[in-house]
Design an enzyme around this catalytic site. Structure first.
Site, PDB file in Angstrom:
ATOM      1  N   SER A 149      46.222  34.437  44.473  1.00 33.34           N
ATOM      2  CA  SER A 149      44.816  34.159  44.711  1.00 33.34           C
ATOM      3  C   SER A 149      44.653  32.718  45.166  1.00 33.34           C
ATOM      4  CB  SER A 149      44.062  34.369  43.393  1.00 33.34           C
ATOM      5  OG  SER A 149      42.780  33.819  43.479  1.00 33.34           O
ATOM      6  N   TYR A 175      42.901  33.067  33.647  1.00 34.06           N
ATOM      7  CA  TYR A 175      43.225  33.984  34.756  1.00 34.06           C
ATOM      8  C   TYR A 175      43.884  33.201  35.894  1.00 34.06           C
ATOM      9  CZ  TYR A 175      42.781  36.602  39.056  1.00 34.06           C
ATOM     10  OH  TYR A 175      43.060  37.188  40.267  1.00 34.06           O
ATOM     11  N   LYS A 179      47.951  33.300  37.420  1.00 33.38           N
ATOM     12  CA  LYS A 179      48.414  33.505  38.808  1.00 33.38           C
ATOM     13  C   LYS A 179      49.333  32.350  39.208  1.00 33.38           C
ATOM     14  CE  LYS A 179      46.850  37.268  39.488  1.00 33.38           C
ATOM     15  NZ  LYS A 179      47.473  38.423  40.076  1.00 33.38           N
ATOM     16  N   ASN A 205      38.489  35.955  49.188  1.00 33.72           N
ATOM     17  CA  ASN A 205      37.590  36.835  48.420  1.00 33.72           C
ATOM     18  C   ASN A 205      37.549  38.240  49.014  1.00 33.72           C
ATOM     19  OD1 ASN A 205      36.951  34.115  47.560  1.00 33.72           O
ATOM     20  ND2 ASN A 205      35.193  35.012  46.530  1.00 33.72           N
TER      21      ASN A 205
HETATM   22  P1  NAD Z   1      41.748  45.977  39.886  1.00 33.46           P
HETATM   23  O1  NAD Z   1      41.432  45.672  38.474  1.00 33.46           O
HETATM   24  O2  NAD Z   1      40.813  46.832  40.657  1.00 33.46           O
HETATM   25  O3  NAD Z   1      43.202  46.621  40.004  1.00 33.46           O
HETATM   26  C1  NAD Z   1      44.241  46.298  39.116  1.00 33.46           C
HETATM   27  C2  NAD Z   1      44.850  47.589  38.625  1.00 33.46           C
HETATM   28  O4  NAD Z   1      45.926  47.267  37.731  1.00 33.46           O
HETATM   29  C3  NAD Z   1      43.872  48.449  37.833  1.00 33.46           C
HETATM   30  O5  NAD Z   1      43.894  49.787  38.325  1.00 33.46           O
HETATM   31  C4  NAD Z   1      44.377  48.384  36.392  1.00 33.46           C
HETATM   32  O6  NAD Z   1      44.128  49.589  35.690  1.00 33.46           O
HETATM   33  C5  NAD Z   1      45.851  48.090  36.583  1.00 33.46           C
HETATM   34  N1  NAD Z   1      46.477  47.336  35.497  1.00 33.46           N
HETATM   35  C6  NAD Z   1      46.024  46.217  34.875  1.00 33.46           C
HETATM   36  N2  NAD Z   1      46.899  45.805  33.938  1.00 33.46           N
HETATM   37  C7  NAD Z   1      47.948  46.675  33.970  1.00 33.46           C
HETATM   38  C8  NAD Z   1      49.161  46.785  33.254  1.00 33.46           C
HETATM   39  N3  NAD Z   1      49.485  45.904  32.285  1.00 33.46           N
HETATM   40  N4  NAD Z   1      50.016  47.803  33.549  1.00 33.46           N
HETATM   41  C9  NAD Z   1      49.701  48.708  34.523  1.00 33.46           C
HETATM   42  N5  NAD Z   1      48.551  48.649  35.222  1.00 33.46           N
HETATM   43  C10 NAD Z   1      47.684  47.648  34.972  1.00 33.46           C
HETATM   44  O7  NAD Z   1      41.950  44.558  40.619  1.00 33.46           O
HETATM   45  P2  NAD Z   1      42.040  44.235  42.170  1.00 33.46           P
HETATM   46  O8  NAD Z   1      40.783  43.572  42.585  1.00 33.46           O
HETATM   47  O9  NAD Z   1      42.504  45.405  42.908  1.00 33.46           O
HETATM   48  O10 NAD Z   1      43.159  43.111  42.132  1.00 33.46           O
HETATM   49  C11 NAD Z   1      44.511  43.443  42.363  1.00 33.46           C
HETATM   50  C12 NAD Z   1      45.333  42.185  42.269  1.00 33.46           C
HETATM   51  O11 NAD Z   1      44.844  41.213  43.187  1.00 33.46           O
HETATM   52  C13 NAD Z   1      45.295  41.516  40.893  1.00 33.46           C
HETATM   53  O12 NAD Z   1      46.592  41.013  40.611  1.00 33.46           O
HETATM   54  C14 NAD Z   1      44.326  40.376  41.090  1.00 33.46           C
HETATM   55  O13 NAD Z   1      44.598  39.311  40.216  1.00 33.46           O
HETATM   56  C15 NAD Z   1      44.596  39.997  42.531  1.00 33.46           C
HETATM   57  N6  NAD Z   1      43.457  39.337  43.182  1.00 33.46           N
HETATM   58  C16 NAD Z   1      42.260  39.990  43.216  1.00 33.46           C
HETATM   59  C17 NAD Z   1      41.154  39.339  43.809  1.00 33.46           C
HETATM   60  C18 NAD Z   1      39.816  40.006  43.841  1.00 33.46           C
HETATM   61  O14 NAD Z   1      38.815  39.291  43.958  1.00 33.46           O
HETATM   62  N7  NAD Z   1      39.738  41.325  43.765  1.00 33.46           N
HETATM   63  C19 NAD Z   1      41.314  38.057  44.365  1.00 33.46           C
HETATM   64  C20 NAD Z   1      42.566  37.462  44.318  1.00 33.46           C
HETATM   65  C21 NAD Z   1      43.638  38.108  43.729  1.00 33.46           C
HETATM   66  N1  UFG Z   2      27.798  34.311  42.816  1.00 32.54           N
HETATM   67  C1  UFG Z   2      26.447  34.315  42.570  1.00 32.54           C
HETATM   68  N2  UFG Z   2      25.959  35.319  41.789  1.00 32.54           N
HETATM   69  C2  UFG Z   2      26.738  36.297  41.239  1.00 32.54           C
HETATM   70  C3  UFG Z   2      28.132  36.258  41.510  1.00 32.54           C
HETATM   71  C4  UFG Z   2      28.623  35.252  42.299  1.00 32.54           C
HETATM   72  O1  UFG Z   2      25.706  33.460  43.042  1.00 32.54           O
HETATM   73  O2  UFG Z   2      26.218  37.167  40.529  1.00 32.54           O
HETATM   74  C5  UFG Z   2      28.344  33.251  43.686  1.00 32.54           C
HETATM   75  C6  UFG Z   2      29.369  32.360  43.033  1.00 32.54           C
HETATM   76  O3  UFG Z   2      28.752  31.299  42.363  1.00 32.54           O
HETATM   77  C7  UFG Z   2      30.223  31.946  44.230  1.00 32.54           C
HETATM   78  C8  UFG Z   2      30.175  33.162  45.153  1.00 32.54           C
HETATM   79  O4  UFG Z   2      29.033  33.891  44.751  1.00 32.54           O
HETATM   80  O5  UFG Z   2      29.622  30.866  44.888  1.00 32.54           O
HETATM   81  C9  UFG Z   2      31.400  34.052  45.033  1.00 32.54           C
HETATM   82  O6  UFG Z   2      31.609  34.393  43.663  1.00 32.54           O
HETATM   83  P1  UFG Z   2      32.642  35.545  43.236  1.00 32.54           P
HETATM   84  O7  UFG Z   2      32.570  35.661  41.755  1.00 32.54           O
HETATM   85  O8  UFG Z   2      32.412  36.757  44.034  1.00 32.54           O
HETATM   86  O9  UFG Z   2      34.033  34.954  43.713  1.00 32.54           O
HETATM   87  P2  UFG Z   2      34.798  33.628  43.269  1.00 32.54           P
HETATM   88  O10 UFG Z   2      35.071  32.875  44.535  1.00 32.54           O
HETATM   89  O11 UFG Z   2      34.129  32.908  42.205  1.00 32.54           O
HETATM   90  O12 UFG Z   2      36.144  34.216  42.631  1.00 32.54           O
HETATM   91  C10 UFG Z   2      36.814  35.314  43.215  1.00 32.54           C
HETATM   92  C11 UFG Z   2      37.480  36.137  42.107  1.00 32.54           C
HETATM   93  C12 UFG Z   2      38.574  35.362  41.458  1.00 32.54           C
HETATM   94  C13 UFG Z   2      39.534  34.875  42.479  1.00 32.54           C
HETATM   95  C14 UFG Z   2      38.805  34.086  43.511  1.00 32.54           C
HETATM   96  C15 UFG Z   2      39.699  33.649  44.612  1.00 32.54           C
HETATM   97  O13 UFG Z   2      36.537  36.465  41.119  1.00 32.54           O
HETATM   98  O14 UFG Z   2      39.273  36.256  40.622  1.00 32.54           O
HETATM   99  O15 UFG Z   2      37.763  34.869  44.092  1.00 32.54           O
HETATM  100  O16 UFG Z   2      40.426  34.757  45.065  1.00 32.54           O
HETATM  101  F1  UFG Z   2      40.448  34.072  41.888  1.00 32.54           F
END
Ligand code: NAD
Ligand code: UFG
Length: 366
Positions: A149, A175, A179, A205
């Site tokens: 991330s 979190y 990572k 994002n």
């Molecule tokens: P998600 O929660 O939708 O998917 C993660 C999946 O992993 C889920 O289906 C959950 O059931 C499974 N899981 C969690 N812990 C587990 C475990 N211990 N064993 C087996 N399965 C497990 O999340 P996502 O948004 O698809 O994110 C996927 C990856 O991308 C994550 O590693 C997250 O940290 C990373 N990531 C996500 C975002 C985002 O904003 N979505 C941004 C940056 C990085």
């Molecule tokens: N925001 C609002 N209202 C809300 C939610 C978000 O104003 O209800 C704003 C936040 O303050 C930020 C922007 O929208 O300015 C984006 O917020 P998100 O929560 O959607 O995303 P972030 O950039 O804070 O974080 C996301 C994931 C993290 C990840 C990061 C970078 O939540 O897990 O992107 O990948 F680490």
């Protein structure tokens, strides 16, 4: 364990396989769909997911996301309902399939929850990742695509964020640290044994949904992230959006982020897999996946209103602790190394999110 029956003695199928941990979740399911839609029949997909953040209908063996992908593609996904920390179960998955490489999505990802449950986050995200690596090593599998991330960069010292920007400093939550720690562990692993090839994809994002509208993001409870929150306001599940801060030094005072379509991310994972055939791709490589363009919260609201034809009421609330003002990627390394560029526009991201949300107002349980 649900899903496929494990065969203790032999691999049930000797077709080359990609193991996708967390493949039932948001980014994982879109990547699985993309791979099945685009790869030949000489490769199979094996998913391990403990369903902690994905939905399975009562009476079904497979989670809804994977069931729908099978229906869309006409292909089978081998599914194991197991935790990546369950060493014995993970060994059996590797015994049952000829795993060539792993895409590791499984993790807990709620930033706020990680502050109140740090041990659970380090257990699942760091300890679980180490367990996975041990099992991979024991089975001679050394190719890994990791879901990282842009959070690892902490407070940006310069913009756009390129991969040489320092990581690990000023991280505000467990979190994000989990990572970062995993990236450091993967660097150590690659330094210890030249057989490892690790591509750590630093997502900005992720938003959007499959263009069919059949799979999408399905957060449990109230969404933490902006796009699913806006979508749920538009569909009438939530009343209004709280805009966290309007006094940032940005175009309109609201936070700016680099939103990237989940289908583009899926293509980025396919690009990373293709790199494993090149010799220069041994060792550890961190690569940003973003568009290079930032949009403010209010620009996101306006784009979503235009795509959906719905009004999204909002009001300004206090800044959210730990948020940075502006964040966007330098995505040129991905272009040079993976041949990858985000192709989809903000209008695509909003239209695809709306197609999913409007047809699934309550997500997969609709
Ligand atoms: P998600 O929660 O939708 O998917 C993660 C999946 O992993 C889920 O289906 C959950 O059931 C499974 N899981 C969690 N812990 C587990 C475990 N211990 N064993 C087996 N399965 C497990 O999340 P996502 O948004 O698809 O994110 C996927 C990856 O991308 C994550 O590693 C997250 O940290 C990373 N990531 C996500 C975002 C985002 O904003 N979505 C941004 C940056 C990085
Ligand atoms: N925001 C609002 N209202 C809300 C939610 C978000 O104003 O209800 C704003 C936040 O303050 C930020 C922007 O929208 O300015 C984006 O917020 P998100 O929560 O959607 O995303 P972030 O950039 O804070 O974080 C996301 C994931 C993290 C990840 C990061 C970078 O939540 O897990 O992107 O990948 F680490």
């Amino acid at each position: 364990m649900g899903g496929d029956t494990l065969n203790e003695d032999k691999r049930i199928d000797m077709t080359r396989a990609i193991l996708v941990t967390g493949g039932a979740g948001y980014v994982g399911s879109h990547t699985v769909a993309y791979l099945l839609e685009n790869m030949g029949n000489d490769l199979e997909i094996v998913v391990v997911d403990n369903l902690i953040n994905s939905y399975r209908k009562p009476g079904q063996k497979k989670p809804e996301s994977l069931r729908i992908i099978e229906d869309m593609t006409g292909k089978t996904i081998h599914f194991y309902n197991c935790d990546i920390r369950d060493v014995q179960a993970m060994h059996r998955v590797f015994q049952n399939h000829l795993i060539e490489c792993v895409i590791h999505f499984a993790a807990l990802k709620a930033v706020g929850e990680s502050v109140t449950k740090p041990l659970e986050y380090y257990q699942a995200n760091v300890s679980g990742t180490c367990t996975l690596f041990e099992v991979m090593r024991d089975h001679g599998v050394h190719k890994l695509v990791y879901s990282s991330s842009c959070t690892v960069y902490g407070e940006p010292q310069r913009l756009p964020l390129d991969e040489t920007h320092p990581t690990g400093a000023g991280l505000t939550n467990p979190y994000g640290r989990s990572k970062y720690f995993c990236e450091e562990i993967m660097k150590d692993l690659c330094a210890s044994d030249k057989k490892w090839s690790v591509i750590s994809l630093r997502y900005f994002n992720p938003v959007g949904a499959h263009p069919s509208g059949r799979i999408g993001e399905d957060p449990r409870g109230t969404p933490n992230n902006l796009m699913p929150y806006i979508a749920q306001v538009a569909v009438g599940r939530l009343e209004e959006l709280q805009v966290f801060g309007s006094d940032y030094p940005t175009v309109d005072g609201t936070g700016v982020r680099d939103y990237v379509h989940v289908q583009d991310l899926a293509e980025g994972h396919a690009g990373a897999l293709a790199c494993f055939n090149k010799t220069e791709f041994t060792g550890f490589h961190a690569i940003n996946l973003g568009t290079g363009t930032g949009y403010s919260v209010l620009q996101m609201v306006a784009a979503f209103e235009a795509a959906s034809g719905k009004r999204v009421p909002w009001r300004v609330a206090a800044r959210r602790a730990g948020d940075v003002a502006v964040n966007y990627a330098d995505a040129s390394l991905a272009a040079r190394t993976l041949g990858w560029r985000a192709r989809r526009t903000l209008a695509d991201m909003c239209a695809d999110t709306w197609r999913w949300q409007s047809t699934h107002p309550h997500g997969y349980a609709t």
